[in-house]
Design an enzyme around this catalytic site. Structure first.
Site, short mmCIF file in Angstrom:
data_model
loop_
_atom_site.label_atom_id
_atom_site.label_comp_id
_atom_site.label_asym_id
_atom_site.label_seq_id
_atom_site.Cartn_x
_atom_site.Cartn_y
_atom_site.Cartn_z
N THR A 1 0.85 -1.17 0.00
CA THR A 1 0.00 0.00 0.00
C THR A 1 0.89 1.23 0.00
OG1 THR A 1 -1.70 -1.15 1.29
CG2 THR A 1 -1.74 1.23 1.40
N ASP B 1 -8.31 -3.10 4.02
CA ASP B 1 -8.57 -2.06 5.02
C ASP B 1 -8.47 -0.64 4.50
OD1 ASP B 1 -5.72 -2.71 4.75
OD2 ASP B 1 -5.42 -1.19 6.29
#
Length: 330
Positions: A195, A226
């Site tokens: 990420t 998430d």
């Protein structure tokens, strides 16, 4: 004699109380006019798996991204602008698992997620499962500012983005040979994740957080991690801190990692470092949740916490502190 003994007992009690108070006192914190931190993913990174040229290439791109944010904040720009533009750069860089460098799903496609949040009013925007938006973080900001919603997914998110002037590209734009070969290896072995993200405090004292990802290599069935879940991978609140997370998303969702750090500061009065480490180094470790976070609090203190062997990371503050690193020992 009795009075002297009573005075001695009282003095001892006061001394003990004072020592206990000092022992539990949070570490001395600094105040920065502005501060910024960014990450490019965390994981099982070992120095021996990279050449010196590769390490330098990663650090160069992290430095470029950091400079973009620094320039915005130094010149009085907003934390929202800083985090968006930093993440834009990381999305456009094929070295990281976001935007141009996004990994492939099991069926050979790219599905991208992103979220952004403003600490001043708790406004937030997110997109998930998109495959044709050049810069998902900019689409997420548009969701926050130009719609009454927090999250949009798939084709609906792309349609909204296009109608609001966000660049749309052919899915072939996201193809990189390195990521495609990672899929081939993952089909045989394991899965990889990663990420990019940024947090910042501006001169007005406003906090912001932004996170963008290509998800997990070889993921199936429309899995969403998430990153676009506000409070899990992304959170900002001017009263406490801004957080962007990276790692095994399922754990960060279950333990609402980003919000938990903020809550520990708000409800228990912990410092940023204490709260972040409580979640990342204790709670996540206890359940084998691998990953890390970058964070900045309302005073401009920066803390980077990760329980993996490495995290691409960089930070800078108005007091002249600056750093770029990859491995735990850096």
């Amino acid at each position: 004699m009795k009075n002297i003994l009573q005075l001695f007992i009282l003095f001892s009690a006061l001394l003990f109380s004072s020592c206990q108070k000092d022992k539990n006192k949070p570490p001395v914190e600094k105040v920065n006019d502005w501060a910024i931190a960014l990450h490019g993913g965390a994981g099982a990174m070992q120095p021996e798996n990279y050449t010196e040229e590769q390490i330098q290439e990663f650090k160069t791109e992290l430095g470029k991204a950091l400079a973009i944010g620094e320039n915005i904040l130094k010149n009085g720009g907003s934390s929202l602008d800083a985090v968006e533009k930093v993440v834009n750069h990381l999305e456009d860089c094929p070295l990281f698992n976001a935007g141009k460098g996004a990994v492939f799903t099991n069926d050979g496609k790219n599905e991208l997620d992103a979220a952004i949040m403003s600490g001043i009013d708790l406004q937030a925007g997110a997109v998930a499962g998109v495959g044709d938006i050049k810069n998902p973080i900019s689409a997420a900001r548009k969701v926050m500012e130009a719609s009454p919603h927090v999250m949009m997914i798939g084709k609906g998110a792309s349609l909204f983005a296009e109608k609001n002037g966000i660049a749309i590209v052919d899915s072939s734009y996201f193809y990189t040979e390195k990521r495609f070969q990672s899929l081939q290896k993952a089909l045989e072995r394991d899965k990889k994740m990663g990420t990019v993200g940024c947090v910042a405090k501006d001169k007005k004292g406003n906090l912001a957080a932004a996170t963008s990802t290509g998800g997990m290599t070889n993921k199936r069935y429309g899995r969403v991690g998430d990153v676009p879940i506000i409070g899990a991978g992304t959170y900002a609140n001017n009263k406490t801190c801004a957080v962007s997370a990276t790692g095994h998303g399922e754990y960060f969702i279950r333990y609402t990692v980003a919000h938990d750090i903020s809550a520990l500061m708000g409800y228990k009065g912990l410092s940023l470092e204490e709260a972040a480490d409580e979640v990342v180094q204790k709670k996540l470790v206890e359940v084998n949740g691998e990953g890390g976070i970058i964070s900045v609090d309302k005073k401009g203190n920066v803390h980077l916490s990760f329980n993996s062997s490495g995290m691409f990371r960089a930070f800078s503050t108005s007091n002249g502190e600056r750093g770029i690193a990859i491995f735990k020992e850096d």
